[in-house]
Design a protein around this motif. Structure first.
Motif, short mmCIF file in Angstrom:
data_model
loop_
_atom_site.label_atom_id
_atom_site.label_comp_id
_atom_site.label_asym_id
_atom_site.label_seq_id
_atom_site.Cartn_x
_atom_site.Cartn_y
_atom_site.Cartn_z
N ALA A 813 1.82 39.19 -88.71
CA ALA A 813 3.11 39.36 -89.39
C ALA A 813 4.27 40.18 -88.77
O ALA A 813 5.39 39.71 -88.78
CB ALA A 813 2.75 40.01 -90.91
N VAL A 814 3.74 40.94 -88.03
CA VAL A 814 4.83 42.04 -87.18
C VAL A 814 5.62 41.17 -86.11
O VAL A 814 6.78 41.14 -86.08
CB VAL A 814 4.41 43.35 -86.75
CG1 VAL A 814 5.07 44.03 -85.72
CG2 VAL A 814 3.75 44.37 -87.75
N PRO A 815 4.90 40.61 -85.14
CA PRO A 815 5.78 39.90 -84.33
C PRO A 815 6.31 38.64 -84.75
O PRO A 815 7.57 38.18 -84.37
CB PRO A 815 4.42 39.26 -83.30
CG PRO A 815 3.11 39.44 -83.98
CD PRO A 815 3.38 40.49 -85.07
N LEU A 816 5.75 38.01 -85.85
CA LEU A 816 6.56 37.00 -86.41
C LEU A 816 7.76 37.38 -87.03
O LEU A 816 8.65 36.79 -87.13
CB LEU A 816 5.55 36.44 -87.54
CG LEU A 816 4.45 35.11 -87.07
CD1 LEU A 816 3.85 34.59 -88.21
CD2 LEU A 816 5.48 33.88 -86.42
N SER A 817 7.77 38.47 -87.89
CA SER A 817 8.88 38.90 -88.42
C SER A 817 10.01 39.48 -87.46
O SER A 817 11.39 39.15 -87.65
CB SER A 817 8.53 40.21 -89.17
OG SER A 817 7.61 39.80 -90.34
N TYR A 818 9.65 40.19 -86.39
CA TYR A 818 10.55 40.42 -85.10
C TYR A 818 11.06 39.17 -84.85
O TYR A 818 12.38 39.32 -84.59
CB TYR A 818 9.62 41.15 -84.18
CG TYR A 818 10.76 41.80 -83.01
CD1 TYR A 818 11.55 42.64 -83.09
CD2 TYR A 818 10.78 40.94 -81.86
CE1 TYR A 818 12.28 43.07 -82.11
CE2 TYR A 818 11.69 41.11 -80.92
CZ TYR A 818 12.50 42.45 -80.93
OH TYR A 818 13.05 42.73 -79.91
#
Length: 874
Positions: A813-818
């Motif tokens: 989730a973190v890299p996708l959100s970024y």
């Protein structure tokens, strides 16, 4: 698209039609729908044609078309057996059933909002006769090699040439949106908003009907006006309005018709219609050279066509392309490309400027649809997870039923029916939630409130019911397939695993997906909120504190300014045509004298007090001076315009001349420091302040902040004394700026709400999985406790797998959100926040905390159990 290409309608839709339709009707209906489908492909494209085909098939779900279903006694008994078994299973597993029902109800309430919202938007303009034959002409403007800009309008010349030269058009109407002002009758004055319309208005747009008057002649003669029923009542009360004379902008108009109020689901709205011939006569008097009839005048005129039956839109578009080629040869550097747009594709439709009325970007709708689909999938994942997890406990039931003769299909439909019953139960709760959250959804954004009412109708409840059954089928399909494939021998041995589940560990995959989506939502909400706060607090290059902007609404600005200046708490008064920094603005093409280069220049008409009131910084030259007369002579530009025309310094620009392509030659008398004129997401534009003592829409007041409540009362009283009954419309500049950047607040609100929903659903699923894991490993835990394992170590053992799943979800989730915000949402924003550790990992910490508490609460309860009692009873 190649017009001769043949396309096949959706196979599933065809099968569905043949399944429910009477044999005597099915061939005729299928043939007609197939012909319509290929017409839709030509008019709207393949994707929209498939949607319309499905819609047409569903519309035939009516008593006259549905074939009779012969149900045998055996089938009735079997269905009752399925139903009773499902109810007993749901009642026996109350906790798991409650988790599934609550999760589905929460997610379905959001989906019901979207169904209501989308169904209402797609009902727009369908009330006209033959809406599929009505098209609007839009335009794409292109300067040199720049990207073409879409405009919802076109030129009057385009409309006239289409009427005179192009075959296949039954009727056409030309509209202009500048028919507005105060209507005076005797001693009464009423503000009206309306359109100039040519004589064929009621023929082309036949859904607008006249209650009194002749539709063919109502807009034929000069100085004719048609009023809506509501507008006529406001002006004349109960008296007959027909034949009466009203005065609008000092022009007498005779009332020739009373129209029924335009429906809410119309993208065109009006209170009055003035005859287009009146407007054209006015334009001829103002411009002897005929500039108003230019090909490039595509700002405020709209053309709607009613095509002949059988006329292909492609043939009209070919004529428009030829017309465009001819006219564009006559102009330099600037090109106009007109294009047909189907009436039913306007709302929702592509993002176009200068819309005549309500509009909704179809990309917004697509985004909401995707987000809603994600939410309902989360709930479906929950059901799938818990159902497959419970397969171990239900394996003996399946084995016994297979031994006594049940086949795979009967087991499949048993579990599908159980899922549908749970879904229908969830629907009842979801409808209650729908009514609770509907007002909040409507208030999220003014655009939503203007476009929809979301009133529940029988048809809407029918959509809800169909959707609920679909959700039940979707949620129950995978568990039903898995459980129906179990062999009776394996089932009776309590060995329900299948190769698919053992290899892929599907349940863990679904949990990871759920929490990944929850994290993406919560991180997105955090970033959106930060961007909104950043936008509101951004230094725009001028002062907005304690400035009140009062909309003039056509009232004499001199009278209003004099009344406000008499109030002691009003420190400064200034007039302006527009307000800076609110995301809009007029512009024109300009050149610098003795220069071949040109630029688009945004501008605002102001008086001599505006620049000091807003505290703009003058870098060179002087401010405007008060002077009578309407002739425009001077301009004050910003630094960005200097750089465009390669002027070395602010002082070097003074006394040079700028030529407006469609306007006067103006002397540069001052240069101001760059500031934000449109909104902070865009670059600083070329800009010029233009002086006027009459072209103003706002009075801007600098107020003493000591007693704002009392000051506002005095300002409103002063307005009422000079405004001839006009409503007081005023707003503080800071509040207007917050409204301008409400798109970020809207994103934050919607995504934050969806984050709450998905987190709730995911935690419910996690709770169910934790309970199931604790129950199935109860004997193992008891043995470990007897052998000396501590309660803390047992909690760690049981929770470890779930924590790893949450960690994997965070890594996804973190890299996708970024990427989503850095490269998509905020990619074109010039002024934006930097996305850091706080924005990305605060949500992760929150999810981990909730997840750990959920898991620990169940595992600790299991770890505390008495091992002797457990081993004796197990």
């Amino acid at each position: 698209m190649h017009q001769g290409k043949y396309h096949t309608p959706p196979i599933l839709a065809q099968r569905f039609l043949r399944w429910f339709c009477k044999p005597a009707l099915v061939e005729d209906i299928a043939g007609d729908l197939e012909e319509d489908f290929n017409d839709f492909v030509t008019d709207y494209g393949l994707g929209r044609a498939r949607y319309k085909y499905w819609l047409a098939v569903i519309r035939f779900l009516k008593p006259f078309a549905i074939k009779k279903i012969h149900i045998t006694t055996t089938q009735t008994i079997m269905f009752k057996n399925y139903f009773k078994t499902s109810i007993r299973s749901i009642a026996r597993n109350r906790l798991f059933s409650a988790i599934n029902i609550i999760g589905l109800a929460i997610s379905m309430s959001v989906c019901l909002l979207m169904i209501s919202f989308i169904s209402e938007l797609f009902s727009y303009d369908k009330f006209h006769e033959n809406p599929d034959r009505i098209h609007r002409v839009i335009s794409y403007e292109q300067f040199l090699q720049n990207e073409p800009q879409g405009v919802a309008a076109t030129s009057i010349l385009t409309g006239k040439r289409l009427q005179a030269e192009v075959p296949g058009i039954e009727a056409s109407v030309i509209l202009n949106r500048r028919f507005a002002g105060d209507a005076s009758f005797q001693n009464k004055t009423v503000s009206l908003k309306g359109l100039w319309a040519s004589k064929s208005f009621f023929e082309v747009l036949s859904g607008f009907t006249l209650l009194q008057g002749n539709a063919e002649t109502a807009l034929l003669s000069p100085n004719s006006v048609v009023l809506t029923e509501e507008a006529a009542t406001r002006i004349f009360g109960t008296a007959n309005a027909m034949g009466q004379t009203i005065e609008i902008r000092s022009i007498p108009f005779t009332v020739t018709g009373i129209a029924k109020q335009p429906p809410f689901n119309s993208h065109i709205s009006f209170e009055a219609l003035g005859s287009m011939v009146t407007y054209e006569n006015m334009l001829k008097q103002r411009s002897k050279s005929g500039n108003w009839l230019k090909w490039t005048n595509v700002g405020n005129d709209y053309v709607y066509l009613l095509l002949d039956e059988g006329t292909e839109p492609g043939s009209i578009q070919a004529s428009l392309d030829k017309m465009s080629e001819e006219e564009n040869l006559k102009i330099d550097r600037f090109k106009i490309y007109p294009e047909l747009q189907a009436l039913t594709s306007i709302m929702p439709g592509p993002a176009l400027s200068n819309n005549i009325g309500k509009s909704m970007d179809s990309s917004i709708l697509s985004t909401l649809f995707i987000l809603t689909t994600i939410v309902i999938l989360c709930a479906a994942f929950n059901y799938t997870n818990l159902s497959v997890a419970r397969a171990f406990k239900r394996s003996k039931e399946i084995g016994v039923r297979k031994v006594v003769g049940a086949n795979k299909g009967q087991i499949f439909w048993q579990f599908i029916l159980e899922a549908i019953i749970i879904s229908l139960t969830a629907l009842c709760i979801a409808i209650l939630l729908f009514y609770l959250i509907r007002p909040e959804f409507l208030n999220i954004d003014p655009m939503v409130q203007q476009a929809t009412k979301m009133i529940a109708t029988p048809a809407l409840f029918a959509y809800f019911l169909v959707f609920s059954v679909f959700v039940g089928l979707m949620a129950g399909f995978f568990p039903a397939v898995h459980l129906s494939k179990l062999k009776s021998t394996n089932a009776l041995k309590n060995a329900p695993g299948s190769g698919l589940l053992s290899r892929m560990n599907m349940r863990k995959v679904l949990v990871v997906i759920q929490f990944s989506l929850s994290l993406i939502f919560i991180i997105s909400a955090t970033i959106s909120f930060k961007q909104y706060k950043y936008a509101v607090a951004f230094d725009l290059g001028y002062n907005t504190e304690n400035i009140l902007s009062v909309r003039l609404q056509g009232v004499d600005p001199t009278k209003v300014a004099t009344a406000f200046e008499a109030i002691p708490a009003v420190n400064q008064v200034a007039r302006s045509f527009d307000l800076n920094g609110l995301g809009n603005g007029d512009r024109t093409r300009v050149t610098l004298e003795n220069s071949a280069d040109s630029a688009y220049l945004y501008y605002n008409f102001v008086d001599e007090n505006f620049i000091p009131l807003m505290e703009h910084k003058l870098l060179a030259g002087a401010n405007f001076e008060s002077r009578p007369g309407s002739r425009e002579e001077s301009i004050i530009i910003n630094e960005r315009t200097l750089r465009k025309f390669n002027i070395e310094s602010p002082s070097a620009a003074i006394d040079q001349y700028i030529q407006l392509i469609r306007g006067p030659r103006l002397r540069i008398i001052g240069v101001v420091e760059d500031f934000v004129y449109t909104d902070i997401s865009r670059n600083i534009h070329h800009f010029g302040f233009r002086y006027s003592n009459s072209r103003h829409n706002y009075i801007n007041l600098k107020l003493n902040p000591s007693d704002l409540v009392r000051t506002m009362e005095r300002v409103e009283s002063a307005w009422n004394a000079v405004a001839d009954g006009k409503e007081f419309q005023a707003e503080f500049y800071d509040q207007k700026l917050q409204s301008t950047y409400s798109q970020y607040a809207t994103i934050y609100t919607i995504v934050g709400f969806l984050a709450f929903i998905t987190i709730s659903i995911a935690v419910l699923g996690l709770l169910g999985m934790a309970i199931y894991t604790a129950e199935t490993r109860l004997k193992e835990i008891s043995v470990r406790k007897i052998l000396g394992a501590s309660e803390a170590s047992l909690v760690k053992l049981l929770a470890r797998g779930f924590i790893w799943m949450l960690a994997i979800a965070a890594l996804i989730a973190v890299p996708l959100s970024y990427y989503l915000f850095d490269s998509v949402v905020l990619s074109e924003s010039v002024n934006r926040i930097s996305i850091g550790i706080t924005e990305l990992f605060s949500g992760v910490l929150f999810i981990f905390l909730i997840g750990f508490v959920t898991i620990a609460s169940q595992t600790w309860k299991t770890a505390k159990s008495n091992p002797a009692q457990t081993l004796r009873s197990e």
